[in-house]
Write a protein that holds these residues in place. Sequence first.
Motif, mmCIF file in Angstrom:
data_model
loop_
_atom_site.group_PDB
_atom_site.id
_atom_site.type_symbol
_atom_site.label_atom_id
_atom_site.label_comp_id
_atom_site.label_asym_id
_atom_site.label_seq_id
_atom_site.Cartn_x
_atom_site.Cartn_y
_atom_site.Cartn_z
ATOM 1 N N PHE A 98 42.793 78.164 -61.317
ATOM 2 C CA PHE A 98 42.896 78.260 -60.013
ATOM 3 C C PHE A 98 43.475 76.616 -59.756
ATOM 4 O O PHE A 98 42.885 75.639 -60.302
ATOM 5 N N ARG A 107 41.154 79.750 -50.086
ATOM 6 C CA ARG A 107 41.666 80.527 -51.168
ATOM 7 C C ARG A 107 40.875 81.401 -51.935
ATOM 8 O O ARG A 107 41.102 82.413 -52.088
ATOM 9 N N ALA A 148 39.267 83.953 -49.881
ATOM 10 C CA ALA A 148 40.300 85.035 -50.042
ATOM 11 C C ALA A 148 40.208 85.653 -51.082
ATOM 12 O O ALA A 148 40.232 87.056 -51.253
ATOM 13 N N PHE A 149 40.061 85.295 -52.358
ATOM 14 C CA PHE A 149 40.011 85.988 -53.758
ATOM 15 C C PHE A 149 38.800 86.763 -53.799
ATOM 16 O O PHE A 149 38.942 88.112 -54.094
ATOM 17 N N ASP A 193 40.519 90.286 -53.438
ATOM 18 C CA ASP A 193 40.799 90.817 -54.719
ATOM 19 C C ASP A 193 39.705 91.286 -55.654
ATOM 20 O O ASP A 193 40.014 92.010 -56.596
ATOM 21 N N ARG A 252 45.632 83.216 -56.984
ATOM 22 C CA ARG A 252 45.765 82.332 -55.438
ATOM 23 C C ARG A 252 46.154 80.811 -55.687
ATOM 24 O O ARG A 252 45.834 80.057 -54.736
ATOM 25 N N SER A 253 47.186 80.617 -56.378
ATOM 26 C CA SER A 253 47.524 79.202 -56.737
ATOM 27 C C SER A 253 48.735 78.882 -56.139
ATOM 28 O O SER A 253 49.616 79.597 -55.965
#
Length: 257
Positions: free
Chosen positions: A119, A147, A150-151, A155, A251-252
Amino acid sequence: MRAFAYLGVGLIYIAYLDEFGHVGPYVSRGDPRHNDSPVFGFAGFVMPAEEVRAFGTWFFQRKRELLAHELAQSGKHPAVWEKKGSSLYRAASVSRYPALRSATNRLLNRIVRTGGRAFYVGVRKGDPARHDSNALYAEMLREAVGRIDAFCREDCDPASRFLLALDEHPSRDALLTAVARDMYGRGQTRRRLIEPPFHLESHRYQTVQAADWIAALVGRLGAFWTEPDVWRENEVFRRYFEDRLATVQVRSGIRRD
C-alpha cells in the motif's frame, strides 16, 4: 463477489506504514536547501493479524541472509539491528546486486501469500512558499487511514477491521488527535480503524522495518514518476519493480497537490 472476499470473514488487518520522500518543501533538485524529494507520503503493507508473527520471522531471516556482512560488522544483536530503506535502495545498489532485486520481489510475493497487499499513498508537493510540513504529514496520514478503511469496508468481508502501526514521530500527539477526530467525530468516517495509530520503535519491529523498505522503494519510484528527467537514475527502480508493485498494491497512488 467482493474483490478480496477470499481473504476471510471479518479479518483483523494490521497496516504497517512508514514515510517516503521528504516532508519538507521542494524547489528543485539543484536548489541548495530544498532538494530532497518532489513527493511525500506513506507506504508499507496491510496484512491479516494472524499472519504477522510468521511474516516477521521470515523477514528477519531474509534480512540476515541479505545483509550478513553489514550485520556482522555492526556488533549488534540481529533482533535490534536495522538497515534503513533509504540506504538500502540506492540506484547503484539495485543495478549492481541481483540479490537485492530478488529479495525485494520475494518480500512483495510473501506479503501477497499471507493474504496481504502492499500500500502507498502520496502527493507531489506544490508551491514551496505555501508549504506546511506538519499539515502535509497529517493530511497524508489521514488519507492513508481513509484508503485502508475503504479497503476493509469495500474490498473485504463487511466485518473486516484494521489497526495501524507507524514509526515514531515527534508530532505524535497532534497526529493521533487528528486521526481520533476522524474516528469519533461527527459522521465517524473511519469506522474500520479499531484504535488510533500505534507508534513503534523501528529497530525493535521487523514488520516496521519491512514497511520502511517498501516506503523507500516507493519514494524512489515516486520521484522518477514525478520528474523522470531530473531523477533519471531512478529508472532502474521502474525497470525492476514497477510492474510487480502494481500487481500487489491496493488503493494506492501518488497524486498531484
